[in-house]
Design a protein around this motif. Structure first.
Motif, PDB file in Angstrom:
ATOM      1  N   GLY A  63       0.812  -1.221   0.000  1.00  0.00           N
ATOM      2  CA  GLY A  63       0.000   0.000   0.000  1.00  0.00           C
ATOM      3  C   GLY A  63       0.840   1.263   0.000  1.00  0.00           C
ATOM      4  N   ASN A  64       2.073   1.174  -0.464  1.00  0.00           N
ATOM      5  CA  ASN A  64       2.979   2.324  -0.480  1.00  0.00           C
ATOM      6  C   ASN A  64       2.733   3.185  -1.723  1.00  0.00           C
ATOM      7  OD1 ASN A  64       4.056   1.305   1.842  1.00  0.00           O
ATOM      8  ND2 ASN A  64       6.027   0.770   0.970  1.00  0.00           N
ATOM      9  N   ARG A  65       1.579   3.821  -1.737  1.00  0.00           N
ATOM     10  CA  ARG A  65       1.224   4.697  -2.860  1.00  0.00           C
ATOM     11  C   ARG A  65       1.618   6.130  -2.525  1.00  0.00           C
ATOM     12  NH1 ARG A  65      -2.930   1.387  -1.796  1.00  0.00           N
ATOM     13  NH2 ARG A  65      -4.124   3.031  -0.793  1.00  0.00           N
ATOM     14  N   CYS A  66       1.949   6.872  -3.572  1.00  0.00           N
ATOM     15  CA  CYS A  66       2.306   8.272  -3.365  1.00  0.00           C
ATOM     16  C   CYS A  66       1.732   9.124  -4.483  1.00  0.00           C
ATOM     17  CB  CYS A  66       3.821   8.445  -3.270  1.00  0.00           C
ATOM     18  SG  CYS A  66       4.755   8.080  -4.766  1.00  0.00           S
ATOM     19  N   ALA A  67       1.770  10.424  -4.260  1.00  0.00           N
ATOM     20  CA  ALA A  67       1.370  11.414  -5.250  1.00  0.00           C
ATOM     21  C   ALA A  67       2.612  12.246  -5.558  1.00  0.00           C
ATOM     22  CB  ALA A  67       0.255  12.292  -4.702  1.00  0.00           C
ATOM     23  N   ILE A  68       2.829  12.509  -6.835  1.00  0.00           N
ATOM     24  CA  ILE A  68       4.029  13.213  -7.259  1.00  0.00           C
ATOM     25  C   ILE A  68       3.620  14.542  -7.881  1.00  0.00           C
ATOM     26  CG2 ILE A  68       6.101  13.089  -8.692  1.00  0.00           C
ATOM     27  CD1 ILE A  68       5.508   9.951  -8.710  1.00  0.00           C
ATOM     28  N   PRO A  69       3.906  15.659  -7.211  1.00  0.00           N
ATOM     29  CA  PRO A  69       3.564  16.961  -7.789  1.00  0.00           C
ATOM     30  C   PRO A  69       4.489  17.274  -8.963  1.00  0.00           C
ATOM     31  CG  PRO A  69       4.691  17.246  -5.688  1.00  0.00           C
ATOM     32  CD  PRO A  69       4.527  15.772  -5.894  1.00  0.00           C
ATOM     33  N   ILE A  70       3.883  17.774 -10.037  1.00  0.00           N
ATOM     34  CA  ILE A  70       4.647  18.082 -11.245  1.00  0.00           C
ATOM     35  C   ILE A  70       4.262  19.482 -11.709  1.00  0.00           C
ATOM     36  CG2 ILE A  70       5.125  17.427 -13.635  1.00  0.00           C
ATOM     37  CD1 ILE A  70       4.180  14.578 -12.859  1.00  0.00           C
ATOM     38  N   GLU A  71       5.196  20.403 -11.623  1.00  0.00           N
ATOM     39  CA  GLU A  71       4.939  21.760 -12.103  1.00  0.00           C
ATOM     40  C   GLU A  71       4.833  21.750 -13.626  1.00  0.00           C
ATOM     41  OE1 GLU A  71       7.373  25.853 -11.925  1.00  0.00           O
ATOM     42  OE2 GLU A  71       7.091  24.817 -10.011  1.00  0.00           O
ATOM     43  N   ARG A  72       5.782  21.054 -14.259  1.00  0.00           N
ATOM     44  CA  ARG A  72       5.736  20.820 -15.705  1.00  0.00           C
ATOM     45  C   ARG A  72       6.621  19.624 -15.996  1.00  0.00           C
ATOM     46  NH1 ARG A  72       9.190  25.635 -16.099  1.00  0.00           N
ATOM     47  NH2 ARG A  72       7.252  26.726 -15.844  1.00  0.00           N
ATOM     48  N   GLY A  73       6.192  18.860 -16.982  1.00  0.00           N
ATOM     49  CA  GLY A  73       6.978  17.708 -17.408  1.00  0.00           C
ATOM     50  C   GLY A  73       7.506  17.964 -18.809  1.00  0.00           C
ATOM     51  N   PHE A  74       8.517  17.226 -19.190  1.00  0.00           N
ATOM     52  CA  PHE A  74       9.100  17.398 -20.516  1.00  0.00           C
ATOM     53  C   PHE A  74       9.078  16.068 -21.252  1.00  0.00           C
ATOM     54  CE2 PHE A  74      10.825  20.788 -17.932  1.00  0.00           C
ATOM     55  CZ  PHE A  74      10.642  21.891 -18.758  1.00  0.00           C
ATOM     56  N   GLU A  75       8.682  16.136 -22.511  1.00  0.00           N
ATOM     57  CA  GLU A  75       8.605  14.959 -23.364  1.00  0.00           C
ATOM     58  C   GLU A  75       9.206  15.300 -24.720  1.00  0.00           C
ATOM     59  OE1 GLU A  75       7.603  12.012 -22.454  1.00  0.00           O
ATOM     60  OE2 GLU A  75       6.619  12.474 -20.562  1.00  0.00           O
ATOM     61  N   TRP A  76       9.653  14.282 -25.419  1.00  0.00           N
ATOM     62  CA  TRP A  76      10.218  14.465 -26.757  1.00  0.00           C
ATOM     63  C   TRP A  76       9.150  14.189 -27.796  1.00  0.00           C
ATOM     64  CZ3 TRP A  76      14.636  16.884 -27.008  1.00  0.00           C
ATOM     65  CH2 TRP A  76      15.533  16.789 -25.933  1.00  0.00           C
ATOM     66  N   CYS A  77       8.991  15.134 -28.725  1.00  0.00           N
ATOM     67  CA  CYS A  77       8.051  15.002 -29.835  1.00  0.00           C
ATOM     68  C   CYS A  77       8.884  14.846 -31.115  1.00  0.00           C
ATOM     69  CB  CYS A  77       7.145  16.225 -29.931  1.00  0.00           C
ATOM     70  SG  CYS A  77       5.928  16.096 -31.253  1.00  0.00           S
ATOM     71  N   PRO A  79      -0.142  22.843 -10.363  1.00  0.00           N
ATOM     72  CA  PRO A  79       0.648  21.636 -10.632  1.00  0.00           C
ATOM     73  C   PRO A  79      -0.226  20.451 -11.034  1.00  0.00           C
ATOM     74  CG  PRO A  79       0.567  22.082  -8.282  1.00  0.00           C
ATOM     75  CD  PRO A  79      -0.094  23.231  -8.962  1.00  0.00           C
ATOM     76  N   LEU A  80       0.371  19.584 -11.822  1.00  0.00           N
ATOM     77  CA  LEU A  80      -0.211  18.279 -12.108  1.00  0.00           C
ATOM     78  C   LEU A  80       0.159  17.369 -10.940  1.00  0.00           C
ATOM     79  CD1 LEU A  80       1.066  18.140 -15.771  1.00  0.00           C
ATOM     80  CD2 LEU A  80      -1.348  18.127 -15.127  1.00  0.00           C
ATOM     81  N   CYS A  81      -0.462  16.227 -10.873  1.00  0.00           N
ATOM     82  CA  CYS A  81      -0.127  15.276  -9.826  1.00  0.00           C
ATOM     83  C   CYS A  81      -0.194  13.872 -10.416  1.00  0.00           C
ATOM     84  CB  CYS A  81      -1.103  15.416  -8.657  1.00  0.00           C
ATOM     85  SG  CYS A  81      -0.656  14.372  -7.263  1.00  0.00           S
ATOM     86  N   ALA A  82       0.902  13.146 -10.342  1.00  0.00           N
ATOM     87  CA  ALA A  82       0.967  11.785 -10.869  1.00  0.00           C
ATOM     88  C   ALA A  82       0.903  10.785  -9.729  1.00  0.00           C
ATOM     89  CB  ALA A  82       2.250  11.587 -11.658  1.00  0.00           C
ATOM     90  N   ALA A  83       0.343   9.629 -10.020  1.00  0.00           N
ATOM     91  CA  ALA A  83       0.303   8.526  -9.063  1.00  0.00           C
ATOM     92  C   ALA A  83       1.648   7.810  -9.065  1.00  0.00           C
ATOM     93  CB  ALA A  83      -0.812   7.551  -9.438  1.00  0.00           C
ATOM     94  N   GLY A  84       2.037   7.322  -7.903  1.00  0.00           N
ATOM     95  CA  GLY A  84       3.305   6.608  -7.818  1.00  0.00           C
ATOM     96  C   GLY A  84       3.329   5.606  -6.691  1.00  0.00           C
ATOM     97  N   LEU A  85       4.460   4.940  -6.565  1.00  0.00           N
ATOM     98  CA  LEU A  85       4.741   3.999  -5.480  1.00  0.00           C
ATOM     99  C   LEU A  85       6.058   4.424  -4.831  1.00  0.00           C
ATOM    100  CD1 LEU A  85       4.084   0.635  -7.391  1.00  0.00           C
ATOM    101  CD2 LEU A  85       2.503   1.831  -5.852  1.00  0.00           C
ATOM    102  N   TRP A  86       6.197   4.143  -3.550  1.00  0.00           N
ATOM    103  CA  TRP A  86       7.425   4.520  -2.845  1.00  0.00           C
ATOM    104  C   TRP A  86       7.887   3.358  -1.970  1.00  0.00           C
ATOM    105  CZ3 TRP A  86       7.828   4.526   2.470  1.00  0.00           C
ATOM    106  CH2 TRP A  86       6.620   4.442   3.180  1.00  0.00           C
ATOM    107  N   GLY A  87       9.120   3.453  -1.519  1.00  0.00           N
ATOM    108  CA  GLY A  87       9.664   2.444  -0.625  1.00  0.00           C
ATOM    109  C   GLY A  87      10.905   2.947   0.079  1.00  0.00           C
ATOM    110  N   VAL A  88      11.410   2.113   0.969  1.00  0.00           N
ATOM    111  CA  VAL A  88      12.641   2.402   1.706  1.00  0.00           C
ATOM    112  C   VAL A  88      13.659   1.333   1.343  1.00  0.00           C
ATOM    113  CG1 VAL A  88      13.692   2.634   3.989  1.00  0.00           C
ATOM    114  CG2 VAL A  88      11.342   3.411   3.619  1.00  0.00           C
ATOM    115  N   TRP A  89      14.808   1.778   0.894  1.00  0.00           N
ATOM    116  CA  TRP A  89      15.909   0.881   0.535  1.00  0.00           C
ATOM    117  C   TRP A  89      17.006   1.046   1.574  1.00  0.00           C
ATOM    118  CZ3 TRP A  89      20.891   2.137  -1.807  1.00  0.00           C
ATOM    119  CH2 TRP A  89      21.575   1.026  -2.324  1.00  0.00           C
ATOM    120  N   ILE A  90      17.613  -0.045   1.959  1.00  0.00           N
ATOM    121  CA  ILE A  90      18.712   0.007   2.929  1.00  0.00           C
ATOM    122  C   ILE A  90      20.035   0.072   2.145  1.00  0.00           C
ATOM    123  CG2 ILE A  90      19.844  -1.088   4.902  1.00  0.00           C
ATOM    124  CD1 ILE A  90      16.888  -0.145   5.352  1.00  0.00           C
ATOM    125  N   GLY A  91      20.741   1.174   2.299  1.00  0.00           N
ATOM    126  CA  GLY A  91      21.988   1.409   1.574  1.00  0.00           C
ATOM    127  C   GLY A  91      23.147   0.598   2.114  1.00  0.00           C
TER     128      GLY A  91
END
Length: 167
Positions: free
Chosen positions: A69-83, A101-113
């Motif tokens: 259930g590690n869902r997140c929201a990612i705020p995006i002021e502007r994104g860039f794509e290649w046309c 801002p736009l907001c994208a759905a995402g997943l997150w986690g914790v990694w042990i370095g």
């Protein structure tokens, strides 16, 4: 905040916090590029900054975050794509007309370095964009057309806090 977010660098994402309801959501600074527990190093995130929403439940790199259930929201002021419509790649900026801002759905986690440190990381969910009037114009000829899974403002809290079945 960082001016630009690129895979492998830190950027902000929003995750649900405190299931007791005292804090609704919290902005976190994490590595853009999900680091599953088997990632050998931070560079692995350059392969996992996007996650196909159609396969996130099966892919080894993402299924643990999804089922936790590690869902997140990612705020995006502007994104860039290649046309490539001119034959050459032209960098386009994608943003909302009203400047919000736009907001994208995402997943997150914790990694042990390698030194035992906890490192937050996240990935952006994507979906097929073949039928989208704007995003279908991006990516190199022959490449699959993909776009972020965008969240409406009124759906963001539910995305962060709902059950896995409902998500």
């Amino acid at each position: 905040p960082p001016e630009s977010a690129f895979p492998g660098l830190k950027a902000f994402f929003i995750r649900a916090e405190d299931k007791a309801g005292l804090v609704v959501a919290q902005a976190q600074l994490g590595v853009f590029g999900y680091l599953p527990d088997f990632a050998p190093d931070l560079a692995f995130g350059r392969k996992t900054y996007n996650c196909k929403s159609e396969t996130m439940r099966e892919k080894r790199a993402f299924k643990a975050a999804w089922f936790a259930g590690n869902r997140c929201a990612i705020p995006i002021e502007r994104g860039f794509e290649w046309c490539y419509e001119t034959g050459d790649p032209v960098r386009w900026a994608v943003k909302r007309n009203n400047g919000e801002p736009l907001c994208a759905a995402g997943l997150w986690g914790v990694w042990i370095g390698p030194q035992g440190e906890e490192i937050l990381s996240f990935t952006m969910l994507t979906t097929n964009a073949d039928a989208h009037p704007i995003f279908s114009r991006f990516n190199a000829p022959g490449d699959e057309k993909r776009m972020p899974v965008f969240l409406r403002l009124e759906d963001q809290q539910e995305w962060l806090n709902c059950s896995i079945d409902k998500a």
